[in-house]
Design a protein around this motif. Structure first.
Motif, PDB file in Angstrom:
ATOM      1  N   ALA A 189       0.821  -1.215   0.000  1.00  0.00           N
ATOM      2  CA  ALA A 189       0.000   0.000   0.000  1.00  0.00           C
ATOM      3  C   ALA A 189       0.853   1.262   0.000  1.00  0.00           C
ATOM      4  N   HIS A 190       2.051   1.160   0.537  1.00  0.00           N
ATOM      5  CA  HIS A 190       2.939   2.325   0.535  1.00  0.00           C
ATOM      6  C   HIS A 190       3.231   2.783  -0.888  1.00  0.00           C
ATOM      7  N   ASP A 191       3.352   1.838  -1.819  1.00  0.00           N
ATOM      8  CA  ASP A 191       3.579   2.191  -3.221  1.00  0.00           C
ATOM      9  C   ASP A 191       2.399   2.995  -3.766  1.00  0.00           C
ATOM     10  N   VAL A 192       1.200   2.621  -3.373  1.00  0.00           N
ATOM     11  CA  VAL A 192       0.000   3.325  -3.822  1.00  0.00           C
ATOM     12  C   VAL A 192      -0.007   4.755  -3.279  1.00  0.00           C
ATOM     13  N   ALA A 193       0.228   4.894  -1.981  1.00  0.00           N
ATOM     14  CA  ALA A 193       0.220   6.223  -1.371  1.00  0.00           C
ATOM     15  C   ALA A 193       1.280   7.123  -1.999  1.00  0.00           C
ATOM     16  N   PHE A 194       2.468   6.605  -2.166  1.00  0.00           N
ATOM     17  CA  PHE A 194       3.558   7.403  -2.732  1.00  0.00           C
ATOM     18  C   PHE A 194       3.236   7.811  -4.166  1.00  0.00           C
ATOM     19  N   THR A 195       2.713   6.879  -4.949  1.00  0.00           N
ATOM     20  CA  THR A 195       2.411   7.166  -6.353  1.00  0.00           C
ATOM     21  C   THR A 195       1.431   8.319  -6.479  1.00  0.00           C
ATOM     22  N   PHE A 196       0.344   8.258  -5.728  1.00  0.00           N
ATOM     23  CA  PHE A 196      -0.673   9.285  -5.881  1.00  0.00           C
ATOM     24  C   PHE A 196      -0.255  10.627  -5.291  1.00  0.00           C
ATOM     25  N   MET A 197       0.354  10.599  -4.118  1.00  0.00           N
ATOM     26  CA  MET A 197       0.648  11.852  -3.434  1.00  0.00           C
ATOM     27  C   MET A 197       1.916  12.535  -3.938  1.00  0.00           C
ATOM     28  N   GLU A 198       2.902  11.751  -4.362  1.00  0.00           N
ATOM     29  CA  GLU A 198       4.196  12.341  -4.710  1.00  0.00           C
ATOM     30  C   GLU A 198       4.468  12.377  -6.216  1.00  0.00           C
ATOM     31  N   ILE A 199       3.760  11.576  -6.976  1.00  0.00           N
ATOM     32  CA  ILE A 199       4.020  11.542  -8.422  1.00  0.00           C
ATOM     33  C   ILE A 199       2.819  12.052  -9.210  1.00  0.00           C
ATOM     34  N   LEU A 200       1.671  11.388  -9.104  1.00  0.00           N
ATOM     35  CA  LEU A 200       0.531  11.739  -9.955  1.00  0.00           C
ATOM     36  C   LEU A 200      -0.011  13.125  -9.661  1.00  0.00           C
ATOM     37  N   LYS A 201      -0.090  13.514  -8.390  1.00  0.00           N
ATOM     38  CA  LYS A 201      -0.612  14.845  -8.044  1.00  0.00           C
ATOM     39  C   LYS A 201       0.377  15.957  -8.397  1.00  0.00           C
ATOM     40  N   VAL A 202       1.619  15.605  -8.625  1.00  0.00           N
ATOM     41  CA  VAL A 202       2.655  16.612  -8.832  1.00  0.00           C
ATOM     42  C   VAL A 202       3.131  16.663 -10.280  1.00  0.00           C
ATOM     43  N   HIS A 203       3.375  15.498 -10.884  1.00  0.00           N
ATOM     44  CA  HIS A 203       4.056  15.452 -12.175  1.00  0.00           C
ATOM     45  C   HIS A 203       3.192  15.005 -13.345  1.00  0.00           C
ATOM     46  N   HIS A 204       2.051  14.450 -13.071  1.00  0.00           N
ATOM     47  CA  HIS A 204       1.187  13.946 -14.133  1.00  0.00           C
ATOM     48  C   HIS A 204       0.434  15.104 -14.793  1.00  0.00           C
ATOM     49  N   GLY A 205       0.371  15.111 -16.139  1.00  0.00           N
ATOM     50  CA  GLY A 205      -0.239  16.228 -16.854  1.00  0.00           C
ATOM     51  C   GLY A 205      -1.687  16.477 -16.488  1.00  0.00           C
ATOM     52  N   ARG A 206      -2.437  15.413 -16.145  1.00  0.00           N
ATOM     53  CA  ARG A 206      -3.837  15.583 -15.758  1.00  0.00           C
ATOM     54  C   ARG A 206      -4.054  15.399 -14.263  1.00  0.00           C
ATOM     55  N   GLY A 207      -3.040  14.897 -13.569  1.00  0.00           N
ATOM     56  CA  GLY A 207      -3.198  14.524 -12.172  1.00  0.00           C
ATOM     57  C   GLY A 207      -3.524  15.668 -11.245  1.00  0.00           C
ATOM     58  N   LYS A 208      -3.000  16.848 -11.557  1.00  0.00           N
ATOM     59  CA  LYS A 208      -3.251  17.980 -10.670  1.00  0.00           C
ATOM     60  C   LYS A 208      -4.734  18.297 -10.602  1.00  0.00           C
ATOM     61  N   SER A 209      -5.434  18.116 -11.724  1.00  0.00           N
ATOM     62  CA  SER A 209      -6.879  18.339 -11.744  1.00  0.00           C
ATOM     63  C   SER A 209      -7.630  17.117 -11.228  1.00  0.00           C
TER      64      SER A 209
END
Length: 537
Positions: A117-137
């Motif tokens: 689950a740590h991989d899931v939390a890290f992915t969403f909070m540190e990668i997708l919300k920050v670096h993903h082109g659509r993730g911020k929205s």
């Protein structure tokens, strides 16, 4: 449109074996395996990827490759019905503010480390919300992810987010290995081009700009899958060569309109190929042209309206896309049926006289050479259609007194020029509009998504507080009737402001040799894992 007939295979596999890409012994060994398992799938594409995961780039090359290396929490059956992937169960609280995922046990990363689950939390909070082109929205309301144990991930939202549950597949939200990304510069991490996922295929070799070779993950968590031994993606710049490879038996399938529409339609009439437009529910795509509103000329709405009147989007749809789509009429895609409307939305019918009138009114008279001003147009090298359409746009804008220079670049330089350096005036490209407008459309219009360095975000630098308010409200509205009206009002305002001209709402297609089986079995099609694909011997 479906046709069936056998097709003679050529010696392309042997040629790959000679280069070392595929062991020669593997080719002969295929015939000894069961018909429903194995094979080597060969597909040409262009442009080559910058990265090998779609968590940090939403570009087309990455979107195709990433789901083969990485898994998402969910998959989607036809109709966008969620189905298990890394998450085996999920539940949404009555108030829509908490989503609990039970995660699959026994899953390993390609390097043998356990998935948690740590991989899931890290992915969403540190990668997708920050670096993903659509993730911020898409994940704007995701405040935190709790991990009470290794196989539970709890999403805590500040507001209900209807689109989120449609954005959890391996293309849109690939789960990344926290143990390889924590404490690093995410964008510079070498894993970005040497993927370590939980998906059905591992990276065998990557020759930058030339090819990506994937090999079967023998330890994949889904017993019996993948069926293919390898996937070989070759990057071929010339579209006619890509079409010839498929027709001549040197490739097995072509995905994502990677050959011109006229070739897709022509080959679909031959018995050895079949074409489908299924498998693109998660990616309704469109060609559109964005204005850089930091350019003082383009900041004038009259100029933008004039340019819209000078471009015949019907002509481009019929002559560039060969009718595989519909002329653009709104910021939304016509397949976003619950929200798309033209009621009250401004239209810009092709009218050069009107275009010239507006440019005169804007204060840009013709000079001695007949030109009013010059602009740079950057077409995307993804596919062929934007480059082809740019020639037409250059000519028709010349008739309105606008001197257009077309600048073609490789994909990585194109993205940097437009979304990092912002050294552009007009940019023509294809992009996913998203299975929900929150996922694909908001990023081009929400002022909060002006994020230099993030490709396919608000590159226009468009800002309208009323639009921001409507998009923010629609992102969390659970009453469908209210949400439809919010999006209707957004379309009316945004298409009057016109930071982006919608050119064509595309109907995407896959065309494959009939020997390629089960390439389109769900809403993701070729943008999924392709673990179920096999080749009839």
């Amino acid at each position: 449109m479906t046709n069936s007939m056998t097709m003679k295979r050529r010696t392309f596999l042997a040629g790959l074996a000679a280069t070392g890409l595929i062991p020669a012994t593997m080719i002969g060994a295929r015939s000894a395996l069961a018909q429903t398992a194995g094979g080597i799938l060969r597909t040409p594409a262009w442009p080559a990827p910058t990265y090998l995961n779609s968590a940090i780039s939403t570009g087309g090359p990455e979107s195709f490759l990433s789901p083969k290396f990485y898994d998402g929490l969910l998959g989607y059956a036809f109709g966008m019905e969620p189905k298990p992937s890394l998450a085996t169960e999920w539940s949404v609280s009555d108030d829509g503010m908490t989503i609990t995922f039970k995660l699959r046990d026994g899953v390993k990363w390609h390097d043998g480390e356990p998935f948690t689950a740590h991989d899931v939390a890290f992915t969403f909070m540190e990668i997708l919300k920050v670096h993903h082109g659509r993730g911020k929205s898409t994940f704007a309301a995701l405040e935190s992810v709790d991990t009470p144990d290794d196989h539970t991930a709890i999403f805590n939202l500040s507001k209900p987010t209807p689109a989120l549950m449609r954005a959890l597949d391996s293309r849109e939200s690939p789960i990344m290995p926290a143990h390889l990304y924590e404490g690093t510069d995410i964008m510079e991490n070498p894993v970005n081009t040497a993927p370590v996922g939980t998906g059905p295929f591992k990276l065998a070799s990557y020759e930058i700009g030339a090819n990506v070779v994937m090999v079967k993950n023998e330890d994949y968590w889904h017993d019996g899958y993948p069926l293919l031994d390898r996937i070989v993606v070759q990057y071929i710049a010339d579209p006619s060569t890509r079409a010839a490879m498929l027709e001549g038996g040197q490739a097995d399938a072509i995905f994502l309109n990677m050959i011109p529409a006229q070739d897709i339609l022509r080959l679909a009439e031959q018995g050895q190929f079949e074409m489908t437009t299924d498998g693109f529910e998660a990616m309704p795509s469109a060609q559109q042209m964005s204005f850089n509103l930091d350019n003082e000329i383009l900041a004038d709405k009259l100029v933008r309206h004039a340019i819209a009147h000078a471009i015949d989007v019907n002509w481009i749809t019929q002559n560039v896309w060969y009718g595989m789509g519909q002329p653009g009429k709104s910021p939304l895609h016509f397949d976003q049926k619950a929200y798309f409307t033209t009621n009250g939305v401004p239209s810009y019918p092709f009218n050069l006289d009107r275009a010239n009138e507006l440019l005169d009114e804007a204060g840009y008279p013709r000079g001695a050479d007949g030109m009013r001003f010059g602009l740079m147009l950057d077409p995307s090298p993804w596919g062929t259609e934007s480059i082809t359409a740019s020639s037409y746009i250059k000519e028709v804008l010349r008739q309105a007194g606008i001197d257009v220079t077309v600048r073609t670049q490789d994909f990585a330089v194109f993205v940097k020029t437009v979304w990092t350096d912002r050294a552009h005036d007009l940019v023509l490209y294809t992009a996913s509009m998203g299975v929900d407008p929150t996922i694909g459309v908001h990023r081009f219009y929400d002022s909060n998504n002006f994020n230099p360095g993030v490709g396919f975000s608000n590159g226009s630098h468009y800002s309208n507080p009323q639009v921001d308010e409507l998009l923010a409200a629609a992102a969390v509205e659970t009453d469908e009737a209210k949400r439809a009206e919010q999006y209707a009002e957004f379309q009316r305002i945004a298409y009057d402001d016109l930071p982006v001209i919608k050119v064509t709402d595309i109907s995407m297609a896959t065309i494959a040799n009939v020997k390629v089986k089960d390439h389109t079995v769900d809403a993701l099609g070729a943008l999924g894992s392709m673990k179920q694909v096999w080749i009839e011997q």
